[in-house]
Design an enzyme around this catalytic site. Sequence first.
Site: not given
Length: 231
Positions: A134, A174
């Site tokens: 992330d 991400k």
Amino acid sequence: MSRGGSGGRVRVRTGRGRTAASTRWLERQLNDPYVRRAKAEGYRSRAAYKLLELDERFGFLKGAKRVIDLGIAPGGWSQVVRRRSATARIVGIDLLPTDAIDDVVILQMDFMDDDAPARLTEELGGKADLVLSDMAANTVGHQQTDHLRTMGLVEAAAEFAGDVLSPGGAFVAKVLAGGADSALVATLKRMFTTVKHAKPPASRKDSSEWYVIAQGFKGQKAEDAGETGEA
């Protein structure tokens, strides 16, 4: 602070020392159902629901016994993994300090440090079933520069995943609007049997973030897989 509007929406007055931008951010947070739900269910951030929604669609958490969480702070994703698997070995890393999570090893260091991959691998104690990322670079306000810096992290994470994943493992990262670029997608397709992009409902509509989900690691890095393995 006041309440008004339909549905009991919270409105925040601009106070002394608070900018208009910070007032808008606070109002959005107070009215965000995912923020309220995270607080009620004990998750550290609304980002936990992004992972839950992605897993509901792609099922990468099932059977994951060794997991690496890149960009762990504040810890919501590792909380999800721990709740889904009480016995999973989880190792996370972040430059920011992260409060302890039961039975999760947290390294406070830069993933781009030369020593970071070896430290993560050592702490994991074996091949990973899942690598989560992330991570996002700190923005400088220049869209192209911000995109390149974040994609550099994604590429580094993908290369790392190729080193530590066991056959059949998964990589979830991400990316920004438009998803992973064509070169990275081609690399991931040589490494994995399936590569998809998704934007979970918990990701705000005005956010540029998307996620790439690569599953079915073929057991070799892209430079070793050659063109014959490309999907």
